[in-house]
Motif scaffolding. Structure first.
Motif, PDB file in Angstrom:
ATOM      1  N   VAL A 369       0.853  -1.187   0.000  1.00  0.00           N
ATOM      2  CA  VAL A 369       0.000   0.000   0.000  1.00  0.00           C
ATOM      3  C   VAL A 369       0.887   1.235   0.000  1.00  0.00           C
ATOM      4  O   VAL A 369       0.621   2.231  -0.679  1.00  0.00           O
ATOM      5  N   GLY A 370       1.966   1.178   0.764  1.00  0.00           N
ATOM      6  CA  GLY A 370       2.910   2.284   0.843  1.00  0.00           C
ATOM      7  C   GLY A 370       3.740   2.161   2.097  1.00  0.00           C
ATOM      8  O   GLY A 370       3.603   1.206   2.865  1.00  0.00           O
ATOM      9  N   TYR A 371       4.638   3.115   2.321  1.00  0.00           N
ATOM     10  CA  TYR A 371       5.391   3.181   3.562  1.00  0.00           C
ATOM     11  C   TYR A 371       4.528   3.850   4.617  1.00  0.00           C
ATOM     12  O   TYR A 371       3.935   4.904   4.379  1.00  0.00           O
ATOM     13  N   HIS A 372       4.454   3.247   5.776  1.00  0.00           N
ATOM     14  CA  HIS A 372       3.548   3.700   6.821  1.00  0.00           C
ATOM     15  C   HIS A 372       3.840   5.138   7.227  1.00  0.00           C
ATOM     16  O   HIS A 372       4.948   5.477   7.649  1.00  0.00           O
ATOM     17  N   ARG A 373       2.847   5.998   7.044  1.00  0.00           N
ATOM     18  CA  ARG A 373       2.917   7.400   7.452  1.00  0.00           C
ATOM     19  C   ARG A 373       4.038   8.170   6.763  1.00  0.00           C
ATOM     20  O   ARG A 373       4.483   9.203   7.252  1.00  0.00           O
ATOM     21  N   GLN A 374       4.515   7.674   5.625  1.00  0.00           N
ATOM     22  CA  GLN A 374       5.594   8.355   4.909  1.00  0.00           C
ATOM     23  C   GLN A 374       5.243   8.471   3.426  1.00  0.00           C
ATOM     24  O   GLN A 374       5.824   7.793   2.576  1.00  0.00           O
ATOM     25  N   PRO A 375       4.287   9.332   3.089  1.00  0.00           N
ATOM     26  CA  PRO A 375       3.868   9.456   1.687  1.00  0.00           C
ATOM     27  C   PRO A 375       4.993   9.907   0.764  1.00  0.00           C
ATOM     28  O   PRO A 375       5.049   9.485  -0.396  1.00  0.00           O
ATOM     29  N   ALA A 376       5.906  10.725   1.251  1.00  0.00           N
ATOM     30  CA  ALA A 376       7.013  11.184   0.400  1.00  0.00           C
ATOM     31  C   ALA A 376       7.926  10.010   0.048  1.00  0.00           C
ATOM     32  O   ALA A 376       8.354   9.865  -1.106  1.00  0.00           O
ATOM     33  N   LYS A 377       8.220   9.161   1.037  1.00  0.00           N
ATOM     34  CA  LYS A 377       9.043   7.978   0.773  1.00  0.00           C
ATOM     35  C   LYS A 377       8.322   7.018  -0.173  1.00  0.00           C
ATOM     36  O   LYS A 377       8.945   6.373  -1.019  1.00  0.00           O
ATOM     37  N   THR A 378       7.006   6.932  -0.025  1.00  0.00           N
ATOM     38  CA  THR A 378       6.225   6.079  -0.923  1.00  0.00           C
ATOM     39  C   THR A 378       6.348   6.561  -2.357  1.00  0.00           C
ATOM     40  O   THR A 378       6.562   5.775  -3.286  1.00  0.00           O
ATOM     41  N   ARG A 379       6.227   7.860  -2.556  1.00  0.00           N
ATOM     42  CA  ARG A 379       6.327   8.421  -3.910  1.00  0.00           C
ATOM     43  C   ARG A 379       7.706   8.159  -4.508  1.00  0.00           C
ATOM     44  O   ARG A 379       7.831   7.900  -5.710  1.00  0.00           O
ATOM     45  N   GLU A 380       8.746   8.224  -3.672  1.00  0.00           N
ATOM     46  CA  GLU A 380      10.102   7.964  -4.168  1.00  0.00           C
ATOM     47  C   GLU A 380      10.248   6.531  -4.665  1.00  0.00           C
ATOM     48  O   GLU A 380      11.059   6.253  -5.549  1.00  0.00           O
ATOM     49  N   ALA A 381       9.471   5.616  -4.079  1.00  0.00           N
ATOM     50  CA  ALA A 381       9.569   4.197  -4.438  1.00  0.00           C
ATOM     51  C   ALA A 381       8.716   3.838  -5.647  1.00  0.00           C
ATOM     52  O   ALA A 381       8.765   2.694  -6.115  1.00  0.00           O
TER      53      ALA A 381
END
Length: 514
Positions: A369-381
């Motif tokens: 779903v993504g990195y927990h509570r880290q939307p910026a890190k999710t976008r980088e991935a």
């Protein structure tokens, strides 16, 4: 068509529901076993109900989380599964992490209850917030009494509604400093792993031996399919090559997951050939580079198929090498799995031409779903193709051959994989750099016969400082988790850098090899 056959063929379902079906159809069949106890499907299903009901009684609802920090055991597995039945996400944490790191993970996950054993509790100490109740899985004084916490026998939890994106578990990347990075895997991702299991002959007669920990995604990609298809999982809290071979022979094991360094230790035993391993149907491996010569040795001397999975805990695409079917491709990590879209991109995010090398990105039903509570890190991935299709970036560089098999060349992120565990050099560098004698540092992974890879630090001392390397090494390792500790610390006058200031870690690895 049986209830199970109908359920497993659905586009989406829940693993906890499959266990309930097995409990109805074969309640006496063994589901989980460790050195101290065995749990049948009927008993497991009933215990999952009690755990789920207990969590609901304590106010936990779908989307909430618990944390488990303990050695693998039947009760650990039952808590994990019971939480899933309540729709509660599980954050399985590595006891080998540092106290500070565990505290950050527990807080980041928003864990409402912490399940521990004595050894893990000693590491955690007072690190967890005092408001979080602790329950001891091993009957120790590490927390409240687990049996007393359980709802009465026969209780049934309230049914929950879950979607593909509903959090299943939160797996944390290894880290010592900075913010933890929790990988949120949804129920849909785990369901995709389960459905893939039909290809590898999981069935009620399956006996799977697991000696890798339950906090590792490496373990879970085999653990859940075994139970989903009604097999039995044997849990070893710690890998020991001699004990592994003895147990595999006596229990007529059919499936296993091992990281490459474990294969290496097993194959190196003089008594390996003395054990009857003819019951094996499939052996799996993932998490670290798997030497082609070692694969060939496993194929020659260990009965059954050998499967290598290449992918990330974050999900995305998966490549699978069925080594027993493709002995001429042992230098590769295989072909994209069914339903996986694997592509290669350049530094600008453009797809490379066929035959060229590029960063591996992947799309499939099994994506975080993504990195927990880290939307910026999710976008980088993430990487999106021109149509808007979402892919997960691996940071690995590879190239497809003419037959569609992927060969990996280097890890773009310089991640170190030691004994099957991910180690991030930047975490270690931050710790080393905190020593007052250190002016600059770079950490690289170098080959290790024992661990596959091991971290080595290159240190530039401050001018005029004469502190010994062993002193800095000992100080650093006291700050690190057991799986992260440096094997060596070497002084260097100046770190090699590119024109734009980037440390040339390849040159450092070459220094070690000389």
């Amino acid at each position: 068509m049986s209830n199970f056959e109908a359920a497993i063929q659905r586009d989406f379902g829940l693993i906890a529901d499959l266990i309930a079906i097995h409990a109805q159809q074969g309640p006496e069949r063994p589901a989980l076993a460790d050195a101290t106890q065995t749990l049948s499907y009927g008993a497991l299903d009933a215990l999952m109900d009690r755990i789920a009901a207990s969590l609901q009684r304590d106010g936990l609802a779908p989307g909430d989380a618990i944390a488990i920090c303990a050695a693998s055991s039947v009760d650990y597995a039952a808590v994990f599964l019971g939480a899933l039945r309540a729709g509660v996400a599980v954050a399985p944490l590595a006891p080998g992490s540092t106290q500070a790191s565990l505290a950050r993970m527990i807080e980041d996950a928003g864990a409402r209850i912490l399940f521990v054993d004595q050894a893990a509790a000693e590491v955690i100490g007072p690190a967890a917030p005092d408001a979080i109740p602790r329950l001891a899985l091993d009957g120790s004084a590490a927390g409240g009494d687990f049996e007393a916490w359980l709802a009465p026998a026969g209780v049934r939890p309230a049914a929950v509604e879950l979607q593909r994106s509903s959090p299943f578990n939160i797996i944390y990347s290894s880290g010592t400093t900075g913010e933890p990075k929790g990988i949120v895997q949804g129920h849909g991702m785990r369901w995709a792993h389960v459905q893939r299991g039909a290809r590898y002959e999981y069935r009620p007669e399956t006996v799977t031996l697991l000696s890798t920990p339950l906090y590792s995604n490496t373990t879970l990609v085999v653990f859940f399919p075994t139970l989903a298809f009604g097999g039995c999982v044997l849990l070893m809290p710690k890998f020991d090559a001699a004990a592994y071979l003895k147990l595999a022979e006596s229990r007529r094991v059919t499936h296993t997951m091992l990281v490459p360094v474990q294969y290496q230790r097993l194959m190196a035993r003089p008594d390996f050939g003395a054990h009857d391993l003819t019951s094996f149907q499939y052996k799996f491996s993932t998490s670290a580079p798997f030497n082609a010569a070692l694969k060939a040795d496993v194929l020659q001397r260990w009965p059954g198929g050998l499967i290598e999975f290449y992918g990330m805990t974050e999900g995305g695409g998966t490549c699978i090498l069925e080594a027993h079917l493709h002995p001429d491709k042992l230098h590769t990590v295989g072909q994209p799995a069914e339903g996986s879209d694997i592509r290669l991109i350049d530094e600008e995010g453009r797809e490379v031409a066929r035959g060229e090398a590029g960063e591996v990105v992947g799309h499939s039903a099994g994506m975080m779903v993504g990195y927990h509570r880290q939307p910026a890190k999710t976008r980088e991935a993430e990487w999106f193709d021109p149509s808007g299709k979402r892919f997960i970036r691996t940071g690995d560089v590879g190239r497809f051959d003419d037959d569609g098999f992927l060969t990996l060349f280097d890890r773009k992120k310089d991640m170190i994989i030691s004994g099957g565990f991910n180690i991030y050099p930047s975490d270690l560098e931050t710790v080393v750099r905190a020593h007052p004698s250190v002016a600059d540092v770079a950490v690289v992974g170098v080959p290790s016969e024992q661990w596959g890879e091991t971290p080595v630090a290159f240190v530039v001392r401050r001018a005029g400082d004469d502190t010994a390397a062993e002193t800095i090494l000992q100080w650093t390792n006291e700050q690190l988790g057991k799986t992260q500790r440096l094997a060596r610390l070497q002084f260097i006058d100046e770190l090699p850098r590119s024109a734009i200031g980037k440390v040339l870690k390849r040159e450092l690895r070459e220094l070690v090899a000389r």
